[in-house]
Design a protein around this motif. Structure first.
Motif, PDB file in Angstrom:
ATOM      1  N   ALA A 132      27.847 -28.340  15.743  1.00 26.16           N
ATOM      2  CA  ALA A 132      27.275 -29.581  16.267  1.00 26.16           C
ATOM      3  C   ALA A 132      28.165 -30.023  17.430  1.00 26.16           C
ATOM      4  O   ALA A 132      29.383 -29.883  17.365  1.00 26.16           O
ATOM      5  CB  ALA A 132      27.249 -30.646  15.177  1.00 26.16           C
ATOM      6  N   HIS A 156      19.657 -33.509  13.285  1.00 19.29           N
ATOM      7  CA  HIS A 156      21.098 -33.732  13.381  1.00 19.29           C
ATOM      8  C   HIS A 156      21.829 -33.336  12.108  1.00 19.29           C
ATOM      9  O   HIS A 156      22.993 -32.961  12.161  1.00 19.29           O
ATOM     10  CB  HIS A 156      21.380 -35.194  13.726  1.00 19.29           C
ATOM     11  CG  HIS A 156      21.034 -35.552  15.130  1.00 19.29           C
ATOM     12  ND1 HIS A 156      21.880 -35.324  16.200  1.00 19.29           N
ATOM     13  CD2 HIS A 156      19.911 -36.099  15.657  1.00 19.29           C
ATOM     14  CE1 HIS A 156      21.307 -35.728  17.323  1.00 19.29           C
ATOM     15  NE2 HIS A 156      20.112 -36.204  17.025  1.00 19.29           N
ATOM     16  N   CYS A 214      26.834 -28.150  10.589  1.00 24.01           N
ATOM     17  CA  CYS A 214      27.122 -29.556  10.866  1.00 24.01           C
ATOM     18  C   CYS A 214      28.598 -29.911  10.727  1.00 24.01           C
ATOM     19  O   CYS A 214      29.077 -30.854  11.363  1.00 24.01           O
ATOM     20  CB  CYS A 214      26.281 -30.444   9.949  1.00 24.01           C
ATOM     21  SG  CYS A 214      24.497 -30.274  10.212  1.00 24.01           S
TER      22      CYS A 214
END
Length: 310
Positions: A132, A156, A214
């Motif tokens: 990310a 996200h 992430c």
């Protein structure tokens, strides 16, 4: 994570930073951040004609901080990555980490990517994983993308998640060398823009997944500058005429390739038209932008690749 296991992970990763007229302080920050995390680092310079940068490279190379490969001509991003792949293979490494000259890895980025990749590959074929990232200039977080029509899904995720996505940007991607052997390297003819998109689509068409991790973080810059636009949450990325040429040409080249998803083509054509109008009418230098984009579209239709003529 023990110190021994971290060292083992680090030793099988070969990293490459591809440079072209870099901002030296930012490049030094990027190198300092990733160097302790990998077994070996290559700085591949695409014929930067800057005496200060050339001197800095020579000093760093003399101290043995990292490998340096100076290309006598700008061969583009894809060709540079392919040369790094061959060096990684010759050195006995198992993974290749790709980085741009303005990408600063978080301290545990490589180990986190490495662990996630190993775990995911036990379940299915995986071509690459990526971190990310957020933009250093405004702090905006970039999503991982699943292609849809008429709009993409922008994801996200949350801590601990690995998100399957349809493409990864070049910078920060960790690729197993055995996957590169099966899928092939980057398309050097695209030169710079959409190199990552084409490889991602090719990998997925051959049954390999891509994941955003992430928990792995990176600071990155996209575009020459950012420009706020009323009504939009995030600013628009602004590129100069040369990059606009490659953006337009290469997306047209991808439209005709069999492994490129038709859904992406269908939703990208309107984006091409919007970019043509927006950059040609509202962003300076308007005439140079418009000429470069129209030239790129024409060369894409003609099937022309390689470096921009002239």
């Amino acid at each position: 994570m023990t110190a021994e296991s971290a060292a083992l992970r680090r030793q099988d990763v070969y990293a490459v930073v591809v440079t072209y007229r870099p901002e030296l302080p930012l490049l030094e920050e990027a190198i300092d951040a990733v160097l302790p995390q990998v077994g070996r680092l290559l700085v591949f310079d695409n014929a930067t004609a800057d005496p200060q940068y050339t001197a800095w490279l020579g000093q760093a190379e003399a101290r043995g901080r990292f490998e340096v490969l100076r290309s006598p001509a700008n061969v583009g991003l894809g060709a540079a990555i392919n040369q790094a792949w061959q060096r990684a293979r010759a050195g006995g490494f198992r993974h290749l980490l790709l980085l741009d000259q303005d990408s600063v890895a978080d301290p545990a980025m490589v180990a986190t990517l490495h662990d996630a990749l190993a775990r995911l590959r036990r379940e299915r074929p995986v071509a690459a994983v990526g971190p990310a990232f957020h933009d250093a200039r405004d702090g905006s977080a970039a999503p991982f993308v699943r292609i849809g029509f008429p709009l993409n899904r922008k994801l996200h995720g949350a801590p601990g998640q690995c998100i399957e996505c349809d493409f990864l940007i070049t910078s920060g991607s960790l690729l197993p060398l055995d996957v590169l052997e099966r899928i092939g390297g980057m398309d050097a003819g695209l030169f710079i823009d959409n190199v990552d998109l084409e490889w991602s689509f090719r990998a997925r068409s051959r049954g390999h997944a891509l994941y955003g991790v992430c928990d792995a973080g990176m600071c990155h810059r996209i575009g020459d500058r950012l420009r706020p636009v009323p009504g939009l949450r995030n600013p628009v990325q602004i590129h100069g005429p040369v990059r606009l040429y490659y953006m337009m040409r290469n997306r047209v080249l991808l439209y005709r390739r069999a492994h490129v998803p038709r859904t992406w083509v269908a939703q990208d054509v309107p984006r091409l038209l919007l970019k043509l109008a927006g950059m040609g009418l509202f962003v300076s230098p308007r005439l140079a932008n418009l000429r470069a984009m129209l030239r790129g579209i024409a060369h894409g239709i003609a099937g022309r690749d390689g470096p921009m003529p002239g």
